[in-house]
Each structure stands twice: as C-alpha cells, then as structure tokens.
Design a protein around this motif. Structure first.
Motif, short mmCIF file in Angstrom:
data_model
loop_
_atom_site.label_atom_id
_atom_site.label_comp_id
_atom_site.label_asym_id
_atom_site.label_seq_id
_atom_site.Cartn_x
_atom_site.Cartn_y
_atom_site.Cartn_z
N SER A 171 0.81 -1.22 0.00
CA SER A 171 0.00 0.00 0.00
C SER A 171 0.85 1.27 0.00
N ASP A 196 -1.80 3.29 -4.23
CA ASP A 196 -2.92 2.92 -5.11
C ASP A 196 -3.53 1.61 -4.64
N GLY A 197 -4.82 1.64 -4.32
CA GLY A 197 -5.48 0.46 -3.80
C GLY A 197 -5.57 -0.68 -4.80
N SER A 198 -5.77 -0.35 -6.07
CA SER A 198 -5.93 -1.39 -7.08
C SER A 198 -4.67 -2.24 -7.22
N THR A 223 -2.34 -2.56 -5.02
CA THR A 223 -2.17 -3.28 -3.75
C THR A 223 -2.96 -4.58 -3.75
N ALA A 279 -8.31 -5.33 2.63
CA ALA A 279 -9.01 -4.06 2.44
C ALA A 279 -8.83 -3.14 3.65
N ASN A 336 -5.21 -1.81 3.81
CA ASN A 336 -5.03 -0.80 2.78
C ASN A 336 -5.76 0.48 3.11
N GLY A 337 -6.92 0.36 3.78
CA GLY A 337 -7.67 1.55 4.16
C GLY A 337 -6.89 2.44 5.12
N ASN A 368 -4.12 4.05 3.21
CA ASN A 368 -4.60 4.95 2.16
C ASN A 368 -4.51 6.41 2.57
N MET A 419 -12.51 2.02 2.08
CA MET A 419 -11.95 1.14 1.05
C MET A 419 -12.83 -0.06 0.73
N ALA A 463 -11.55 0.08 -6.67
CA ALA A 463 -10.51 -0.90 -6.30
C ALA A 463 -11.10 -2.12 -5.59
#
Length: 502
Positions: A109, A113-115, A117, A144, A147-148, A151, A455, A462
């Motif tokens: 992360s 970019d979440g996608s 990741t 998720a 990553n949140g 983010n 997220m 994503a």
C-alpha cells in the motif's frame, strides 16, 4: 424528500447485494435509475449517467491496463520470489497466512494505489488460501482494512484532498496523525492474528508436502483413535489435496459454499460456530489444484526478471511522482510489458485473453458505479444528505467538531466518494468548527479516520478488483468486512484523541 430517497437508495442497494438478490452490476444500474424516476428527474437520467461515466472513465482505463500489466507480471514470474518467501514464513499455518496477508497489503500500500495493492496481494496469497482451504473473505477483509489505514498516506488521495479543500499543507495534516494511524495498523495486525487463530482452529495446523511434522505424544494419539471412524470419509475426500495435518493424515477438505460471518475461522471441532469456506471455481490455469503460480508454467521469463522488476519500480515511481496520469502510465507499461515479454502477436493475444475476464468484470463494475454516483450527485441527493447530517449536529457539540467530523467520516466516506466528502462536506464542517474555535487542522486530521471503512465502499472501484480476483461475492465481503473496518476507524479516532492529535 431527496434526503430520504438518497438514504433509501443506498440502503436498498446494500440489502439486495448482501442478500444476493441482485448482482452488483445490475444493482448499481437499476436501483439508481428507479430512484431517479421516483425523484421526478427521470428525464435527466441520461445526463447524470454520461456525467458519471465521464468522471470514472479514467479510473476504468487505469484498472483495465493495470490488470493486464500486473497479470503479465504474474505470468512471467515477477512475484514468484515473494510467494516463495511468504510460503517459507507461513509454513502452512493459517494464523501466519492471515497475518502475512495484512503485512503484505500494508507494505504494498506504500505505492498509494489500492488497485495495485489488491492485485499484488491477491496474486500472492490466493493460491495459498485455496490450498489450505482458508476463508477467502478473511483475505479480502484483512487486505481491504490494512489498505484503508495506509490509504491516508499523503500521496494516497484523502490527505491531499483534505489539504486542498481547506488550503492546508498535507504534511501538517499527516505527520501528527502517524501515531494514531500506527495504532490503527497495529489493530489490523491484531485482528489478523485473531482471525488467523480462528482459521487454525477450524482447519487445523497443516504441513505442506516435504515438511517434517512434529511427532505427537502417545496420549494425543490415543485421544485421536477414540474419535472413531467419523473422519475416514473426510480423509478420503481430501486425500488428493497433498496437504497433511500435523499427525500426517490428509487435511480436511474445504467446506462448500461462499458464505462467511464474523466468526470466520471458528471450527466445529473447537466447539465454536463454523464458517463455510468459499469453494470458488479454480482460477484460470489452476486446473482445480494448487497451481495458481505454477513454477513450470510456459509463460515464465526468467531471463527478463530484472527488466520486469525495473519496469515495475519505474512505473510505481512515476505514479508516485505524478510524472504522467496514472491511466497513461499503465497503458504504456502494459504495452511495453507485452511487447518485450511476448514478442509474437499470437502470444500477446493469448495473454490479453487470459486476463479478459477480470478486465471485463472490473470495468463493468466501474461503469455501473458511474450510474450510481451520477444519480446521487446529479439529483442533489448527496448534497441534501450531507446538509441533513451536518444540520443534525446539536449546537452544544460545536466545540467538539473534530470528534464529530471523525465520527461522520465513517458513514459519509462509505456512502460518498472521497471527492464528494472532502470538497463538499469537509469545508462545511471546518467552517462550523472554526465558529467554535476548532482548528481546521484538527478537522482535516479527523476526516481521515473513516478511510479504513471507505476502502470497502461500493463506490470504490478498487474493491471490485479485490473481490473479483479473489472470486468472493461482494455481498459476502461487505457483510464480513464492514464491522471490522468500522472498528479499526474507531480505534484510529480513539488513538487520535488519546494522543491529543484530534
């Protein structure tokens, strides 16, 4: 009226997809279209949809070519060393696998970019989850949520939006929040440990072929013999999986079904409620077994490993430094990766066709979401909902607007896009706080609290990459993840107040 319709539309959408009465794509298109008619603005539906598609088209293009790019990198073996390293760390222990998922998602992360990741995390962990029979919603939920939290990095989006909306410096917002965000990330790791222990209880501590198992005591062996013949059928079913429990017997086969709940991982044998493990179809190339990253696949390009690694590092660096728009970077990267690794046109077509399923699913979700966001914004539902929530704040809460902002960031960033929240709602909250002597910096920091929940929002493209590649129903992911993500956000908020940041 628009306020009620907005909340009713969102609630209807969530209920239908979680009950699996409609597919996400159909729900994202038909429900907003119906509520647009209810609002008396059906004649403008076309304008709302075109406007929404225009705003999300760059995101759809980015995801399409990002999936092709990372798909090619997986095909040629770029991530094989990472998978082998994870396997060595995890040693087929479900607890280590789940914790490893959280750590990997948090590290990747850092690119903001979440996608990307989710593509890297799922590509590395999916074969291991399938092999061990672990719950795939545990993987998507942990990834998720991790990553949140990450983010909120200055180049991740929300911090930059908050700084722009309130005319502040991004570093002044983010740096003081590091202790609170670290507390949130620590909570994610603890959550992963707890979920991993539950999965271990359910499937047992397994060993991969070739690993030495620790011998059990005579007392343990006698207790197992007393369990009778009930396990014979399960052993026969699992005999071909190649997995063994720590006593050398074949591992239990994964349960069928795709449902999961908050107790994912608690096994019936441990006296707790069991959770069905998603028995998704095998991914392309798996052949129904553990071959998600087959070390002998024909697409491997070991001689080009360092070229592909350098290209990926350069691509992510250019993305962080914003040298070009992200869709353009991935378009160029995908074209270059295909040309160098597969110089023959038939091979290039074969690689594109191999990833077409993911591309179509994700792009379809994004354009369907454009209908949802277009109607929410175009009809004015979002503005009325935000105004109603802000207006509902009691006057006595004025001096505590930072706390109010942190609490409101959970539902608002879940039901709204980040742009809508940070550019539409946050300035109003900051103005209300300023009237009571609350610093805009505190308001901006508090606004980051809800990102762990954001997220998993149906409005975040994503998340469709995550559930699509993991072959998990979006409703199952939502039902499992929302409570843990919301709890993580509250931990960040509590830590921020405890440290005097918010």
């Amino acid at each position: 009226m628009l306020t009620f319709l907005g909340f009713a539309m969102i609630a209807t959408f969530l209920v239908l997809i979680m009950m699996k009465k409609m597919s996400p794509i159909a729900a994202l298109v038909l429900i907003p279209a119906l509520f647009c008619v209810f609002a008396g603005k059906g004649a403008h539906l076309g304008d709302y949809v075109i406007d929404g598609v225009g705003k999300l088209a760059p995101t759809a293009a980015m995801l399409m070519f990002a999936i092709v790019y990372f798909g090619v990198m997986i095909d040629v073996g770029l991530f094989d060393p990472i998978v082998r390293g994870i396997l060595r760390f995890c040693k087929a222990d479900p607890m280590r696998v789940v914790v490893g998922t959280a750590v990997l998602a948090a590290i990747v992360s850092l690119d903001g970019d979440g996608s990307t990741t989710f593509m890297i995390t799922v590509s590395a962990m999916y074969p291991l989850y399938k092999r061990l029979g672990l719950s795939l919603v545990v993987m998507t939920g942990v990834a998720a949520t991790a990553n949140g939290v990450m983010n909120t990095l200055p180049w991740g989006g929300p911090t930059a939006r908050a700084a722009t909306a309130l005319k502040l410096d991004a570093a002044d917002i983010f740096v003081p929040m590091i202790p609170a965000l670290a507390a949130g990330l620590l909570f994610v790791f603890i959550l992963a440990y707890v979920l991993g222990v539950k999965e271990r209880r359910r499937v047992g501590l397994l060993v991969l072929p070739g690993e030495a198992a620790e011998p059990k005591s005579q007392q343990e062996q006698e207790q197992e013999q007393e369990q009778g013949q009930g396990q014979e059928s399960a052993a026969l079913v699992a005999a071909g999986s190649g997995l063994r429990t720590t006593d050398g017997t074949p591992a239990p086969a994964p349960a069928a079904g795709s449902g999961s709940d908050s107790d994912a991982g608690a096994g019936a044998g441990a006296g707790a409620e069991s959770v069905e493990v998603p028995a998704s179809p095998a991914a392309p190339g798996e052949g129904g077994g553990f071959q998600g990253l087959d070390p002998n696949r024909a697409t491997l390009r070991p001689r080009l490993y360092w070229f592909n690694a350098g290209l990926t590092v350069a691509l992510l660096s250019a993305m962080i430094m914003e040298l070009l728009p992200i869709p353009v970077l991935f378009l160029l990267g995908a074209a270059l990766a295909l040309t160098v690794n597969f110089p023959h046109v038939p091979d290039q077509k074969a690689r594109i066709a191999a990833h077409a399923d993911n591309v179509l699913n994700v792009a379809g979700m994004v354009f369907a979401a454009a209908v949802f966001t277009g109607v929410l914004t175009g009809t004015g539902m979002v503005k009325h909902m935000a105004d109603w929530l802000v207006g509902a704040i009691p006057e006595g809460m004025g001096p505590h607007m930072a706390l109010v902002t942190g609490v409101l960031s959970l539902p608002l960033t879940y039901f709204m896009s980040n742009d809508g929240f940070y550019f539409g709602v946050l300035p109003v909250l900051a103005e209300a706080g300023a009237a009571h002597g609350v610093s805009p910096l505190e308001i901006a920091r508090a606004s980051l609290v809800g990102q762990a929940l954001h997220m998993s929002s149906p409005l975040v493209p994503a998340v469709y990459v995550l559930v699509g590649m993991a072959k998990v129903e979006f409703g199952d992911h939502t039902r499992f993840t929302v409570k843990w993500a919301a709890l993580t956000s509250l931990v960040v908020l509590a830590a921020g107040m405890l440290f005097g940041i918010i």
